[in-house]
Design a protein around this motif. Structure first.
Motif, PDB file in Angstrom:
ATOM      1  N   LEU A  38     111.620 -10.684 -24.452  1.00 38.24           N
ATOM      2  CA  LEU A  38     111.452  -9.273 -24.847  1.00 38.24           C
ATOM      3  C   LEU A  38     112.342  -8.376 -23.992  1.00 38.24           C
ATOM      4  O   LEU A  38     112.995  -7.467 -24.515  1.00 38.24           O
ATOM      5  CB  LEU A  38     109.994  -8.837 -24.711  1.00 38.24           C
ATOM      6  CG  LEU A  38     108.995  -9.334 -25.736  1.00 38.24           C
ATOM      7  CD1 LEU A  38     107.595  -8.799 -25.417  1.00 38.24           C
ATOM      8  CD2 LEU A  38     109.387  -8.947 -27.146  1.00 38.24           C
ATOM      9  N   ARG A  53     113.090  -5.173 -26.000  1.00 42.07           N
ATOM     10  CA  ARG A  53     111.939  -5.002 -26.882  1.00 42.07           C
ATOM     11  C   ARG A  53     110.620  -4.867 -26.116  1.00 42.07           C
ATOM     12  O   ARG A  53     109.553  -5.043 -26.685  1.00 42.07           O
ATOM     13  CB  ARG A  53     111.826  -6.186 -27.848  1.00 42.07           C
ATOM     14  CG  ARG A  53     112.990  -6.335 -28.792  1.00 42.07           C
ATOM     15  CD  ARG A  53     112.888  -5.303 -29.906  1.00 42.07           C
ATOM     16  NE  ARG A  53     113.903  -5.507 -30.910  1.00 42.07           N
ATOM     17  CZ  ARG A  53     114.928  -4.703 -31.105  1.00 42.07           C
ATOM     18  NH1 ARG A  53     115.084  -3.643 -30.355  1.00 42.07           N
ATOM     19  NH2 ARG A  53     115.805  -4.954 -32.049  1.00 42.07           N
ATOM     20  N   GLN A  57     107.624  -2.892 -27.378  1.00 45.14           N
ATOM     21  CA  GLN A  57     106.771  -3.456 -28.425  1.00 45.14           C
ATOM     22  C   GLN A  57     105.635  -4.305 -27.875  1.00 45.14           C
ATOM     23  O   GLN A  57     104.880  -4.907 -28.635  1.00 45.14           O
ATOM     24  CB  GLN A  57     107.634  -4.314 -29.378  1.00 45.14           C
ATOM     25  CG  GLN A  57     108.766  -3.554 -30.040  1.00 45.14           C
ATOM     26  CD  GLN A  57     108.246  -2.379 -30.848  1.00 45.14           C
ATOM     27  OE1 GLN A  57     107.265  -2.496 -31.568  1.00 45.14           O
ATOM     28  NE2 GLN A  57     108.888  -1.235 -30.699  1.00 45.14           N
ATOM     29  N   LEU A  58     105.473  -4.350 -26.559  1.00 45.50           N
ATOM     30  CA  LEU A  58     104.492  -5.237 -25.938  1.00 45.50           C
ATOM     31  C   LEU A  58     103.070  -4.982 -26.430  1.00 45.50           C
ATOM     32  O   LEU A  58     102.322  -5.915 -26.719  1.00 45.50           O
ATOM     33  CB  LEU A  58     104.559  -5.130 -24.409  1.00 45.50           C
ATOM     34  CG  LEU A  58     103.697  -6.110 -23.636  1.00 45.50           C
ATOM     35  CD1 LEU A  58     104.012  -7.555 -24.016  1.00 45.50           C
ATOM     36  CD2 LEU A  58     103.884  -5.906 -22.138  1.00 45.50           C
TER      37      LEU A  58
END
Length: 168
Positions: free
Chosen positions: A71, A76, A79-80
């Protein structure tokens, strides 16, 4: 979702679930962690190093640690939260559970969560996984969303209904 499939294939669903629960708590409690995952100013290298240190410090399982690294390297991390929610939903479905989203004004104790699970299991006939979040704006009570049904027992809604009725 890739993380769920990897955890299932590696027979690490419980370990990944526990690691993600710890991450969710850390996200809720740490302003620094929230800034790290949301900031576009953090470079890929810095984010990857930071999540590597975080994974070691929190003693996250290897599958979750590697996934966080992916991630971070793909920018990204923001977006966790969605990843955790999706993983928990898929894991619950895999275990034959249904998932209830529960909103409360204050954090629920373990006993309250267990009592709610038992009550929902009695109604649905299935084991129920609880995904709880806190929203002080509801003042008290609970809002429970189970599939397409929503039960709103919040004090805010009751007060709004009373105010509307008094306007006549």
């Amino acid at each position: 979702m890739a993380l769920f499939e990897l955890a299932r294939d590696e027979k690490a669903l419980d370990a990944v679930s526990a690691s993600l629960a710890n991450l969710k708590s850390a996200l809720r409690d740490s302003d620094d962690l929230r800034r790290l995952i949301a900031s576009p100013l953090v470079s890929r290298e810095e984010a990857t190093a930071a999540v590597g240190s975080l994974a070691a410090t929190m003693q996250l399982d290897p599958v979750t640690a590697k996934f966080l690294g992916v991630l971070a390297s793909n920018r990204r991390l923001a977006q966790l939260g969605a990843v955790i929610f999706a993983f928990n939903t898929l894991a619950a479905r895999y275990r034959g559970e249904t998932t209830a989203e529960v909103v409360s004004a204050h954090e629920l104790s373990g006993e309250q969560v267990d009592a709610l699970k038992a009550r929902l299991k009695a109604q649905t006939g299935q084991d129920v996984a609880i995904q709880a979040r806190v929203d002080p704006a509801i003042l008290g009570g609970l809002i429970v969303k189970l599939g397409s049904r929503q039960i709103d027992g919040s004090i805010r809604t009751k007060l709004n209904t009373l105010a509307h009725a008094m306007k006549g």
